[in-house]
Design a protein around this motif. Sequence first.
Motif, PDB file in Angstrom:
ATOM      1  N   GLY A  43       2.119  55.911 -43.003  1.00 36.99           N
ATOM      2  CA  GLY A  43       3.446  56.566 -42.645  1.00 36.99           C
ATOM      3  C   GLY A  43       2.907  57.947 -41.590  1.00 36.99           C
ATOM      4  O   GLY A  43       3.407  58.284 -40.628  1.00 36.99           O
ATOM      5  N   GLY A  44       1.648  58.300 -41.861  1.00 35.38           N
ATOM      6  CA  GLY A  44       1.022  59.595 -41.067  1.00 35.38           C
ATOM      7  C   GLY A  44       0.703  59.159 -39.737  1.00 35.38           C
ATOM      8  O   GLY A  44       0.475  60.101 -39.121  1.00 35.38           O
ATOM      9  N   MET A  45       0.562  57.951 -39.727  1.00 34.45           N
ATOM     10  CA  MET A  45       0.057  57.365 -38.421  1.00 34.45           C
ATOM     11  C   MET A  45       1.141  56.807 -37.709  1.00 34.45           C
ATOM     12  O   MET A  45       0.681  56.118 -36.464  1.00 34.45           O
ATOM     13  N   ALA A  46       2.395  56.720 -38.138  1.00 35.63           N
ATOM     14  CA  ALA A  46       3.486  56.049 -37.369  1.00 35.63           C
ATOM     15  C   ALA A  46       3.645  56.568 -35.736  1.00 35.63           C
ATOM     16  O   ALA A  46       3.951  55.638 -35.284  1.00 35.63           O
ATOM     17  N   ASP A  47       3.343  57.760 -35.695  1.00 37.01           N
ATOM     18  CA  ASP A  47       3.759  58.177 -34.364  1.00 37.01           C
ATOM     19  C   ASP A  47       2.401  58.636 -33.757  1.00 37.01           C
ATOM     20  O   ASP A  47       2.034  59.789 -32.936  1.00 37.01           O
TER      21      ASP A  47
END
Length: 57
Positions: A43-47
């Motif tokens: 989730g931390g790498m989603a953007d």
Amino acid sequence: MALPVLLGKRHPGLIDRRHIEVCTLFWLTHGLRTGDMAVIGAGGMADAGQQQRGVRR
């Protein structure tokens, strides 16, 4: 059954590692696309695209 696909022709009776890798990666990508699998902490790498451009929220 998938066993005939996994057996190599060069070494009869042994499972071909490359065939297992292809099958594993196929089902992994299928599971990720359909939402049946998830990567913990992703989730931390989603953007990641926005992070690279320096865009802040």
